[in-house]
Motif scaffolding. Structure first.
Motif, short mmCIF file in Angstrom:
data_model
loop_
_atom_site.label_atom_id
_atom_site.label_comp_id
_atom_site.label_asym_id
_atom_site.label_seq_id
_atom_site.Cartn_x
_atom_site.Cartn_y
_atom_site.Cartn_z
N ALA A 1 40.21 17.37 55.61
CA ALA A 1 41.35 16.76 56.52
C ALA A 1 42.24 15.76 55.50
O ALA A 1 43.74 16.43 55.75
CB ALA A 1 41.30 16.04 57.42
N TYR B 1 41.61 14.79 63.99
CA TYR B 1 41.47 13.82 62.72
C TYR B 1 41.99 11.73 62.84
O TYR B 1 41.23 11.45 62.05
CB TYR B 1 42.75 14.41 62.03
CG TYR B 1 42.87 15.30 61.27
CD1 TYR B 1 41.71 16.32 61.53
CD2 TYR B 1 43.88 16.14 60.54
CE1 TYR B 1 41.56 17.22 60.55
CE2 TYR B 1 43.82 17.18 59.64
CZ TYR B 1 42.60 18.36 59.77
OH TYR B 1 42.79 18.93 58.92
N ALA C 1 46.05 9.41 59.97
CA ALA C 1 45.36 10.87 60.51
C ALA C 1 45.82 10.42 62.23
O ALA C 1 46.15 11.58 62.07
CB ALA C 1 43.85 10.11 60.63
#
Length: 415
Positions: free
Chosen positions: A234, A261, A270
């Motif tokens: 990620a 995320y 994120a």
């Protein structure tokens, strides 16, 4: 269960989260594994009860692992749940605990997941697989009954398309939006990305492509409990697509993972990145007037223009972005609705390879529901669903492949 058969397991789910499930049973008709097996422990409320027992005791047994592993993680139960239970997140925590504290994920499988984040190795492996297909080596392996591992491998690739030996590269056309290309999908189904790019460009937008380092979103790793690997992937994806342009995803599973995320990493960065992620149909539906119209597709050989829309679970239940598919696709063909209330098809990422019997039983219900529409073609916005349903003999394409075909015929847009 004898104490000898139990093992220590620390499951980090707080009591309030577990108590959010009141065992009302509204999830039962929407759980594919419960519908197939009829076992309470194969339902969401049954699995939550097992989680609660492990949290209290600090130990689990083989049956617990079996029931946790048999969950497809379709999250249809979340859509049906009146209490808003976050079952999917509980399952992710449970599998992470199993993967980190036990031998739940064997070394060979962990190695296979690592390859997804290595574009060059994945490309090389895909070409070897394509060569093996063309030489008939996989069919030969299936006939060698004494070589169980090879036979299992051959069975696993039965559902795959003919993997291309070589593919034309995608070429960026601007920087208005990013098109996320992923790992296996880009290696085996790049024409879907090509179609998506053509439709996006038909609205007048330029498309940017991420570098190879952003190859994998980590969705399959999350399903497998390998959340440390998923977090690493990620971070790479986030770094590869900076600035503020929208990030469009044409794979429902990838899009769902990337939209979460913020939950996975727990950082402001994120969460900001996740807010930029859209299923490609969401973005197109908000700009539908910019897409060329023109007549709907003429009748096919069966005398119908209808296309059955199969909603991938992670598009319908996680992203809740299934309606935009109808907005975009319905501009060019007649939509045939499937009457099973969005039940899972049984693909579940790698699930159909690891639990083929349950996956096939779940798929059988989906195939029957699609058959009732009378449509000769199915549109599915997820590669796993597409391959799984094709293996049952259905004609399945990504919605934007159908749209791109229409645009090419009626407007001269090159797909």
């Amino acid at each position: 269960m004898s104490p000898v058969n139990r093992f220590a397991l620390q499951l980090d789910i707080d009591s309030d989260t577990l108590a959010s499930c009141v065992a009302c049973g509204m999830c039962l008709p929407h759980c594919p594994t419960y519908r197939v097996t009829g076992e309470e422990s194969a339902s969401p409320r049954g699995r939550i009860a097992l989680m609660r027992d492990v949290v209290e005791r600090g130990e689990a047994d083989a049956a617990f692992v079996e029931f946790m592993d048999a969950c497809i993680q379709c999250r249809g139960c979340e859509t049906a749940c009146p209490a808003g239970v976050h079952y999917g997140h509980m399952m992710e925590v449970t599998r992470e605990a199993l993967a980190s504290q036990t031998r739940y994920q064997p070394r060979l499988r962990r190695a296979a997941y690592r390859v997804l984040g290595m574009p060059r190795l994945l490309t090389a492996g895909s070409r070897l697989l394509a060569l093996a297909q063309r030489l008939g080596l996989l069919r030969l392996a299936k006939r060698l009954g004494r070589i169980g591992a090879l036979r299992s491998l051959a069975t696993a690739v039965d559902a795959l398309p003919t993997v291309p030996l070589h593919q034309r590269p995608l070429r960026a056309s601007g920087d208005d939006v990013w098109l996320f290309t992923g790992c296996v999908m880009d290696a085996w189904m790049r024409d879907t990305h090509r179609a998506a790019q053509a439709v996006i460009e038909a609205t007048g937008a330029g498309v940017a492509l991420p570098p190879a380092g952003a190859a994998c979103c980590g969705a399959l790793h999350i399903h497998a409990g390998l959340r440390t690997d998923a977090r690493r992937l990620a971070q790479r994806v986030m770094t590869a697509m900076p600035a503020e342009a929208p990030i469009l995803v044409d794979s429902a599973g990838c899009g769902a993972a990337m939209k979460e995320y913020g939950h996975l990493l727990g950082t402001p960065e994120a969460r900001q990145f996740a807010a930029r992620v859209f299923d490609v149909h969401e973005w197109l539906a908000s700009r539908i007037d910019k897409l060329p119209a023109g007549p709907k597709r003429p009748q096919d050989a069966n005398g119908t223009t209808r296309v059955a829309v199969q909603d991938p679970c992670h598009l319908r239940h996680v992203q809740q972005a299934h309606l935009p598919v109808r907005t975009v696709l319905g501009r060019y063909v007649e939509i045939a609705e499937v009457d099973d209330d969005g039940l899972c098809c049984g693909a579940g990422g790698a699930y159909s390879q690891q639990h083929p019997d349950i996956a096939a039983a779940v798929r059988q219900r989906k195939v029957a529901a699609i058959g009732r529409t009378g449509a000769a073609e199915v549109a599915s916005a997820n590669p796993g669903c597409t391959l799984h349903l094709r293996a049952a003999g259905l004609v399945v394409r990504h919605p934007l492949e159908i749209v791109a075909e229409h645009l090419a015929v009626n407007t001269g847009t090159r797909a």
